[in-house]
Design an enzyme around this catalytic site. Structure first.
Site, PDB file in Angstrom:
ATOM      1  N   LYS A   8       0.841  -1.209   0.000  1.00 55.29           N
ATOM      2  CA  LYS A   8       0.000   0.000   0.000  1.00 55.29           C
ATOM      3  C   LYS A   8       0.872   1.254   0.000  1.00 55.29           C
ATOM      4  O   LYS A   8       0.620   2.195  -0.745  1.00 55.29           O
ATOM      5  CB  LYS A   8      -0.909   0.008   1.247  1.00 55.29           C
ATOM      6  CG  LYS A   8      -1.790  -1.222   1.380  1.00 55.29           C
ATOM      7  CD  LYS A   8      -2.633  -1.193   2.632  1.00 55.29           C
ATOM      8  CE  LYS A   8      -1.867  -1.280   3.927  1.00 55.29           C
ATOM      9  NZ  LYS A   8      -1.167  -2.571   4.167  1.00 55.29           N
ATOM     10  N   ARG A  84     -10.148   0.287   8.697  1.00 56.41           N
ATOM     11  CA  ARG A  84      -9.669  -1.070   8.983  1.00 56.41           C
ATOM     12  C   ARG A  84     -10.621  -1.863   9.856  1.00 56.41           C
ATOM     13  O   ARG A  84     -10.308  -2.996  10.237  1.00 56.41           O
ATOM     14  CB  ARG A  84      -8.336  -0.996   9.727  1.00 56.41           C
ATOM     15  CG  ARG A  84      -7.210  -0.738   8.810  1.00 56.41           C
ATOM     16  CD  ARG A  84      -5.931  -0.885   9.591  1.00 56.41           C
ATOM     17  NE  ARG A  84      -4.946  -0.131   8.891  1.00 56.41           N
ATOM     18  CZ  ARG A  84      -3.712  -0.527   8.701  1.00 56.41           C
ATOM     19  NH1 ARG A  84      -3.286  -1.635   9.204  1.00 56.41           N
ATOM     20  NH2 ARG A  84      -2.882   0.204   8.022  1.00 56.41           N
ATOM     21  N   ARG A 123      12.181  -4.861   5.247  1.00 58.03           N
ATOM     22  CA  ARG A 123      11.862  -3.485   4.841  1.00 58.03           C
ATOM     23  C   ARG A 123      12.717  -2.495   5.632  1.00 58.03           C
ATOM     24  O   ARG A 123      12.965  -2.684   6.806  1.00 58.03           O
ATOM     25  CB  ARG A 123      10.390  -3.184   5.098  1.00 58.03           C
ATOM     26  CG  ARG A 123      10.063  -1.696   4.924  1.00 58.03           C
ATOM     27  CD  ARG A 123       8.600  -1.423   4.903  1.00 58.03           C
ATOM     28  NE  ARG A 123       7.917  -1.822   6.129  1.00 58.03           N
ATOM     29  CZ  ARG A 123       6.605  -1.724   6.300  1.00 58.03           C
ATOM     30  NH1 ARG A 123       5.849  -1.253   5.332  1.00 58.03           N
ATOM     31  NH2 ARG A 123       6.054  -2.100   7.418  1.00 58.03           N
ATOM     32  N   ARG A 156      11.180  -0.381  11.040  1.00 64.30           N
ATOM     33  CA  ARG A 156      10.030  -0.006  11.858  1.00 64.30           C
ATOM     34  C   ARG A 156       9.939  -0.890  13.096  1.00 64.30           C
ATOM     35  O   ARG A 156      10.244  -2.075  13.032  1.00 64.30           O
ATOM     36  CB  ARG A 156       8.744  -0.139  11.023  1.00 64.30           C
ATOM     37  CG  ARG A 156       8.319   1.191  10.426  1.00 64.30           C
ATOM     38  CD  ARG A 156       7.197   1.083   9.464  1.00 64.30           C
ATOM     39  NE  ARG A 156       6.043   0.300   9.912  1.00 64.30           N
ATOM     40  CZ  ARG A 156       4.923   0.184   9.203  1.00 64.30           C
ATOM     41  NH1 ARG A 156       4.821   0.793   8.034  1.00 64.30           N
ATOM     42  NH2 ARG A 156       3.918  -0.536   9.640  1.00 64.30           N
ATOM     43  N   ARG A 167       0.141  -8.591  13.380  1.00 62.45           N
ATOM     44  CA  ARG A 167      -0.534  -7.626  12.483  1.00 62.45           C
ATOM     45  C   ARG A 167      -1.344  -8.363  11.420  1.00 62.45           C
ATOM     46  O   ARG A 167      -2.451  -7.952  11.065  1.00 62.45           O
ATOM     47  CB  ARG A 167       0.497  -6.703  11.831  1.00 62.45           C
ATOM     48  CG  ARG A 167       1.057  -5.667  12.811  1.00 62.45           C
ATOM     49  CD  ARG A 167       2.391  -5.114  12.370  1.00 62.45           C
ATOM     50  NE  ARG A 167       2.364  -4.494  11.066  1.00 62.45           N
ATOM     51  CZ  ARG A 167       3.441  -4.348  10.286  1.00 62.45           C
ATOM     52  NH1 ARG A 167       4.623  -4.779  10.684  1.00 62.45           N
ATOM     53  NH2 ARG A 167       3.335  -3.761   9.130  1.00 62.45           N
TER      54      ARG A 167
END
Ligand code: AP5
Length: 220
Positions: A8, A84, A123, A156, A167
């Protein structure tokens, strides 16, 4: 919409540039608030770091003020990461109706769980300009440095294997019903997000061209 790691945050900026409309990234707004050491910041950080959703009332308030800016309300916008939950979806309908706006399209990026974990574990993100990298797929030119602004890249706090799994579980429990909600309203466009970022962008553009032809790209 899409599970953590679906891409996203990689697709959003490209669509925002292509259509010349602002992008409202809920995750970034939550992380920004979580950096403040006031009571609200600490509360938000506890949810984000645990891989849990921030309470609906808090997120909805933040989104409402982001949408409230006159240029955003008037010119349209792209949302990444909101809604969400079903209560958030209901709130969005109300926020838009009160401003005589409507949702044109909901894009859902689809990937399997293994790919999501692989993407998120490696990431890296620039804390200054927000650019997103992947240590294997899209490494920066200089190790751990942002190509755009030269800042040191960070991982992160919620990109650790056990939090990533949490998650994903939260996504399938709480966010998947929102997909049904929009399917029932005929607003969904599905994208296979295992292609390259360019392939995902082209799929998104093809769906937008077909479903909302009134929106013309201004670039790219
Ligand atoms: P948020 O920041 O929205 O996290 P997320 O949904 O878990 O999504 P990610 O940002 O992890 O993944 P992405 O899909 O953007 O993937 P990306 O493009 O970076 O939310 C974080 C937290 O904030 C939540 O857990 C919650 O606590 C809170 N929050 C946010 N919104 C909320 C709400 N509405 N209600 C309540 N709480 C909320 O890509 C991932 C990696 O893959 C990158 O390294 C990238 O380079 C790579 N990649 C991307 N595309 C490709 C591709 N096509 N091929 C190969 N690699 C790719």
């Amino acid at each position: 919409m899409g599970p953590p790691g679906a891409g996203k945050g990689t697709l959003g900026p490209r669509l925002s540039t292509a259509f010349g409309v602002p992008l409202i990234i809920t995750g970034d707004l939550m992380r920004e608030a979580a950096r403040r050491s006031d009571a609200l910041g600490l509360k938000i950080r506890s949810f984000v770091d645990a891989g849990e959703l921030v309470p609906d009332s808090v997120v909805t308030q933040v989104i409402t003020s982001a949408i409230e800016r006159p240029d955003v309300v008037a010119g349209g916008f792209i949302l990444d990461g909101f809604p969400r939950t079903l209560p958030q979806a209901e709130s969005l309908s109300q926020i838009l109706a009160e401003r005589a706006r409507k949702l044109d399209l909901v894009l859902v990026l689809e990937i399997d769980e293994q790919t999501a974990v692989e993407r998120l574990a490696l990431r890296r993100q620039c804390p200054q300009c927000g650019a997103v990298y992947h240590q294997r797929f899209f490494p920066p030119k200089q190790a751990e440095r942002c190509d755009r602004c030269g800042s040191g890249l960070v991982q992160r706090s919620d990109d650790h294997p056990e939090i990533i799994r949490q998650r994903l579980a939260v996504y399938y429990q709480q966010t998947a019903p929102v997909i049904e909600y929009y399917a029932a309203r005929g607003l969904l466009g599905h994208i296979r997000a295992t292609h390259s970022p360019e392939g995902v962008f082209q799929s998104a553009m093809a769906i937008i061209r077909k479903r909302v032809p009134a929106h013309q790209p201004v670039a790219g």
